[in-house]
Design a protein around this motif. Structure first.
Motif, PDB file in Angstrom:
ATOM      1  N   GLN A   5       0.858  -1.315   0.113  1.00 15.73           N
ATOM      2  CA  GLN A   5      -0.045   0.104   0.014  1.00 15.73           C
ATOM      3  C   GLN A   5       0.987   1.318   0.011  1.00 15.73           C
ATOM      4  O   GLN A   5       1.836   1.223   0.352  1.00 15.73           O
ATOM      5  CB  GLN A   5      -0.868   0.021   1.163  1.00 15.73           C
ATOM      6  N   LEU A   6       0.379   2.151  -0.320  1.00 12.46           N
ATOM      7  CA  LEU A   6       1.072   3.494  -0.626  1.00 12.46           C
ATOM      8  C   LEU A   6       0.192   4.801   0.088  1.00 12.46           C
ATOM      9  O   LEU A   6      -1.076   4.846  -0.305  1.00 12.46           O
ATOM     10  CB  LEU A   6       1.387   4.041  -2.071  1.00 12.46           C
ATOM     11  N   SER A   7       0.864   5.382   0.659  1.00 10.22           N
ATOM     12  CA  SER A   7       0.059   6.698   1.404  1.00 10.22           C
ATOM     13  C   SER A   7       1.148   7.909   1.013  1.00 10.22           C
ATOM     14  O   SER A   7       2.194   7.954   1.178  1.00 10.22           O
ATOM     15  CB  SER A   7      -0.153   6.709   3.129  1.00 10.22           C
ATOM     16  N   SER A  53       5.814  10.422   1.080  1.00  8.77           N
ATOM     17  CA  SER A  53       5.387   8.886   0.433  1.00  8.77           C
ATOM     18  C   SER A  53       5.830   7.982   1.435  1.00  8.77           C
ATOM     19  O   SER A  53       6.949   7.915   2.030  1.00  8.77           O
ATOM     20  CB  SER A  53       6.177   8.861  -0.919  1.00  8.77           C
ATOM     21  N   TYR A  91      -3.777   3.088  -2.990  1.00  6.49           N
ATOM     22  CA  TYR A  91      -3.410   4.398  -2.699  1.00  6.49           C
ATOM     23  C   TYR A  91      -4.241   5.348  -1.826  1.00  6.49           C
ATOM     24  O   TYR A  91      -5.641   4.973  -2.114  1.00  6.49           O
ATOM     25  CB  TYR A  91      -3.344   5.307  -4.188  1.00  6.49           C
ATOM     26  N   THR A 110      -4.415   9.198  -0.436  1.00  8.92           N
ATOM     27  CA  THR A 110      -3.778  10.465  -0.655  1.00  8.92           C
ATOM     28  C   THR A 110      -4.384  11.739  -0.002  1.00  8.92           C
ATOM     29  O   THR A 110      -5.487  11.838   0.036  1.00  8.92           O
ATOM     30  CB  THR A 110      -3.781  10.957  -2.322  1.00  8.92           C
ATOM     31  N   HIS A 121      -9.148   7.804  -1.235  1.00  9.49           N
ATOM     32  CA  HIS A 121      -8.876   6.473  -1.167  1.00  9.49           C
ATOM     33  C   HIS A 121      -9.300   5.947  -2.286  1.00  9.49           C
ATOM     34  O   HIS A 121     -10.524   5.776  -2.604  1.00  9.49           O
ATOM     35  CB  HIS A 121      -9.268   5.903  -0.002  1.00  9.49           C
ATOM     36  N   SER A 150       1.224   3.406 -10.964  1.00  8.08           N
ATOM     37  CA  SER A 150       1.714   4.693 -10.398  1.00  8.08           C
ATOM     38  C   SER A 150       1.132   5.516 -11.691  1.00  8.08           C
ATOM     39  O   SER A 150       0.863   6.742 -11.708  1.00  8.08           O
ATOM     40  CB  SER A 150       3.142   4.970 -10.460  1.00  8.08           C
ATOM     41  N   PHE A 208      -1.956   7.379 -11.220  1.00 13.50           N
ATOM     42  CA  PHE A 208      -2.341   8.254 -10.302  1.00 13.50           C
ATOM     43  C   PHE A 208      -2.613   9.961 -10.778  1.00 13.50           C
ATOM     44  O   PHE A 208      -2.059  10.018 -11.787  1.00 13.50           O
ATOM     45  CB  PHE A 208      -0.895   8.629  -9.400  1.00 13.50           C
TER      46      PHE A 208
END
Length: 884
Positions: free
Chosen positions: A25-27, A41, A149, A151, A185, A192, A195
């Motif tokens: 996962q990516l925040s 990131s 993601y 954000t 979310h 990527s 995004f």
């Protein structure tokens, strides 16, 4: 920097390896500032390889970033723990499972390349496809790394009241210092390149759509204030696309909200970021007074295209960039089918084939020739090509033709179900089609791996005594860059045989027990094949490659009389149109020989007669009549000559237009008057078809050059009822060199100088004028107050139009057009490499011209390559073009 001694690295499909690490996962947190945006990131990472051979470093892509800090499992890393390379950050010895926080700083206002995060008209927006995300933060910026993601965007509320990103809105609120935040979310894993972030002072146009399962989806279009009323057509187009995709492909939208943002500064047409599409404003904003019929059609097509990507590209994405056509070719096919259903199917097909023949075939034969799935690239941005998109769509269309509607639908259903949430290859797509239908497409896959345009040569014979009609078919494909030998393609050749009344005959091949219908698809799979039809009473006229069933060049020696017969009788609308195109090309080629010999040209009787009959046939769809009466473009005619003489082709085409106008003057005026419409503007297919034919009649009449027809054009311009009619009249005045053009151009500018999209038309109509000396006018316009070098639309409308859409003036024998193009490529190289590279294609065709033009083009390519700081984008195309 790129140069011939130290060329950039070439990336090869054969070298593909799976990523070593998964991003669970990516925040992301953005602290927005035009000059100093801070990006935090936080990645949750797991090793995805056999560690028995030792620990592999984690590679994160990054470009134009200021690295602030790196923290691994809450421990601040030092320079001993990582290393920075060219466009990469390497974590030397990471554990198998860990959390990594990377803080970077970027300058969006200085980002003139419009990749990553940049500013446009005071707003923030992103473009991450193909490799723009690495300009935002360090990350494995490749399409086979999918993650979820979240954000968080923080910005000054007064300046940026709207904060958007992918997925669904989780939270929003205000902070103590005049800033505010929003948290988005996206529950669907994505690469990527999908995004997106948008922040600014934008107006919202809201609507909703209820899916087939009963879910209500919020629809929001975000535009500059004052443009709200220009969104109605785009919103309606989106709702039609959502419904159509449910009915035709069984695909339902999956988020709570679907958002579109229109921006003025954008390198592409639009981008399908998950749930937050960023569009070039020219493909969203449309009103009758400021947009043409073609604009309305394009808006609907692009809106549909980006929406359809939600499944063919987003939910199922491509494993690597070599598979780009997996999403783009498939989605172009889907948007073409959608547009055909919304407008006129035959006209849409003709428009699509025009693009293939006029531009993609040139790409196939040029220095940048590549398969639908390329084998290698230096800069992936250079492979967003007509081959990948439009030829890729034709490959999907051929599968549809071979399988039929029902089996193709089963195949697409299986593909989406089998690979939902995965990054896959063209082999996976083909496998789903085979498994669902039982068809063997192993040979067909050559369409993905072999470059070039196949040539199909057909010879025919008729045995009257036995009533046998035989087609002897040969296929070949000329050598292309990197591929000297080609294996036979699997070509679906749709065909019919017409009797003397134009009726299709029952088709029964020798050896078959009974006839199999009046139209069939022949499977061409060998270098040479013979097809003998039995029980064919009189000798028929063949109707081959119906509907343009394959992207090939068909060589069939039909007489003028046979072509005229097909023009008047073929039940396939595409072939009926194409017969007229073939006849026109034959006439123009003969006129080129007449011109070369110094003799006096004359109007061909067969062509003139066919023109007159078609013009006055009120039983035909006006849109199809307009297509039939439009002569082949100069670039297409050039495909049929060994050494291209642009001036001679222009002279011949203009002679033919003028001669047809004189021969059919009264009929053209009558049809023009009949088609006058004083009612309310409508974008339905019938209304657009009437306007299309009416304006074509006017364009012919202006060739007469007298006051009566100039006044006709001027009156239409001054009526100002729709942009379609205004632009048609303005184009006629400008391109004919009418004295009234100056006052018309001035009036148009004063009326529309505050509307950027309409002003693009003003620049383009001048740049496309075939009048001698137009280059001086184009040069002057580059110094106009409204010409902005940093705006891709404006550059394309002026510089791009002249160099790519005005062959007679661009190819002046003195080489001035070539120098002009090289000047602008060099100037744009440091500002926006993508736009610079895309404008280079005309110089790559140098082998097709005479020796003087060849040397002039090559000298400008060499001059470009001498630039000390050449981008990868420009270097790749210029170096390949110079090699020819």
């Amino acid at each position: 920097m790129a140069d011939l001694q130290h060329p950039p690295k070439t990336i090869y499909l054969k070298d593909y390896t799976a990523p070593d690490y998964r991003i669970e996962q990516l925040s992301l947190q953005f602290e927005l500032s035009e000059q100093e945006t801070t990006v935090t990131s936080t990645l949750t990472i797991s090793a995805d390889y056999d560690q028995s051979g030792g620990v592999r470093p984690l590679r994160l892509d990054g470009a134009d970033l200021q690295l602030i800090s790196i923290t691994l499992n809450d421990q601040l890393l030092t320079e001993a723990d990582y290393s920075l390379e060219d466009e990469a950050l390497l974590i030397n010895s990471p554990p198998a499972n860990f959390t990594l926080e990377v803080i970077t700083r970027i300058n969006p206002s200085a980002n003139t390349a419009l990749e990553g995060l940049y500013t446009s008209s005071g707003n923030f927006c992103t473009q991450c496809e193909a490799e723009g995300f690495r300009k935002i933060t360090y990350f494995p910026d490749r399409p086979d790394v999918l993650t979820v993601y979240t954000t968080r965007i923080v910005a000054d509320k007064a300046s940026y009241p709207v904060l958007l990103s992918n997925g669904n809105l989780l939270e929003q609120g205000e902070l103590d210092d005049g800033r505010h935040f929003a948290v988005w979310h996206d529950p669907f894993p994505k690469p990527s390149y999908l995004f997106a972030l948008v922040a600014g002072d934008l107006a919202a146009v809201e609507d909703s759509f209820t899916t087939q399962s009963g879910r209500e989806v919020a629809i929001r279009f975000y535009v500059q204030h004052g443009n709200e009323a220009k969104c109605d057509h785009a919103v309606a187009s989106l709702k039609r696309a959502m419904h159509w995709d449910e009915q035709m492909f069984g695909r339902e939208y999956d988020l709570d909200i679907y958002m579109v943002v229109a921006v003025d500064d954008f390198n592409m047409g639009a981008m399908e970021n998950k749930g937050l599409n960023v569009f070039n404003s020219c493909f969203v904003l449309a009103q009758p007074e400021s947009a043409t019929d073609l604009d309305f059609v394009r808006v609907e097509a692009v809106i549909g295209h980006e929406y359809f990507h939600n499944w063919s590209g987003n939910r199922v994405t491509c494993r690597d960039w070599f598979q780009l056509s997996l999403k783009e070719g498939f989605t172009v096919f889907r948007d073409q089918q959608f547009t055909a259903d919304m407008t006129a199917r035959a006209v849409k097909r003709i428009d699509d084939v025009r693009v293939l023949r006029g531009h993609q075939f040139q790409e196939d034969a040029g220095p940048m020739s590549h398969p639908v799935r390329p084998d290698s690239y230096v800069e992936i941005n250079n492979f967003y090509t007509l081959t990948v998109y439009n030829k890729g769509a034709e490959v999907v269309r051929m599968i549809h033709t071979l399988l039929g509607d029902a089996s193709f639908r089963k195949g697409s259903d299986l593909y989406f179900e089998r690979h939902d949430g995965e990054a896959v290859t063209t082999e996976d797509f083909i496998a789903a089609m085979e498994d669902a239908s039982g068809a063997d497409l192993s040979q067909f896959k050559r369409w993905y791996s072999q470059s070039g345009t196949p040539e199909i040569v057909v010879e025919r014979s008729y045995d009257a005594e036995q009533m046998h009609y035989t087609l002897n078919v040969k296929q070949s494909c000329p050598p292309t860059a990197g591929q000297s030998e080609k294996q036979p393609f699997h070509v679906p050749l749709k065909m019919a045989l017409l009797d003397t009344d134009g009726e299709p005959l029952p088709l029964q091949l020798k050896g078959e027990a009974e006839a199999g219908g009046i139209e069939r698809v022949l499977d061409l799979t060998e270098s040479e094949q013979q097809f003998t039809f039995i029980n064919i009473p009189p000798e028929p006229v063949p109707s081959l490659l119906r509907g343009f069933s394959a992207p090939v060049k068909l060589k069939l020696d039909l007489s003028d009389q046979e072509l005229a017969f097909l023009m008047g009788n073929d039940g396939d609308d595409f072939n009926r149109w194409d017969a007229g195109q073939q006849l026109s090309v034959k006439v123009m080629l003969r006129l080129l020989q007449v011109l070369k010999s110094g003799l006096q040209p004359t109007l061909d009787d067969a062509l003139s007669s066919a023109f007159g009959k078609t013009l006055t046939d009120h039983s035909l769809d006006p849109a199809l009549v307009a297509e039939a009466l439009t002569l082949p473009a100069e670039g297409y005619v050039a495909e049929f000559v060994e050494v291209v003489d642009p001036q001679a082709i222009h002279v011949v085409r203009e002679y033919l237009r003028r001669s047809l106008a004189f021969a059919h003057r009264e009929a053209l005026i009558k049809r023009y008057d009949e088609l006058t419409d004083d009612g309310p503007y409508s974008t339905d297919a019938a209304a657009m078809g009437r306007r299309r034919l009416r304006n074509l009649c006017m364009s012919y009449l202006v060739e007469l050059g007298n006051d009566e027809v100039r006044n006709m054009a001027l009156n239409q311009f001054q009526r100002d009822q729709s942009m379609t009619d205004v632009m048609a009249a303005l184009t006629a005045l400008v391109h004919s060199g009418s004295p009234e053009q100056h006052s018309a151009l001035s009036a148009f500018y004063e009326r529309w100088k505050e509307d950027p999209l309409v002003l693009d038309k003003w620049f383009a109509v001048q740049a496309s004028s075939p009048i001698p000396g137009v280059l001086d006018q184009v040069r002057a316009l580059t110094n106009h107050d409204d010409f902005h070098l940093t705006n891709p639309n404006r550059v394309r409308s002026l510089v791009g139009t002249f160099c790519m859409r005005n062959p007679v003036r661009f190819h002046e024998a003195n080489g001035s057009g070539y120098r002009f193009l090289a000047d602008w490529v060099i100037r744009l190289n440091s500002l926006n490499p993508q736009i610079a590279a895309r404008m280079l294609s005309p110089l790559g065709q140098w082998r097709r011209y005479d020796e003087g033009r060849q040397e002039a083009m090559k000298s400008q390519l060499a001059r470009i390559l001498e630039e000390p700081s050449l981008s990868k984008d420009v270097f790749e195309i210029a170096s390949k073009s110079l090699k020819g």
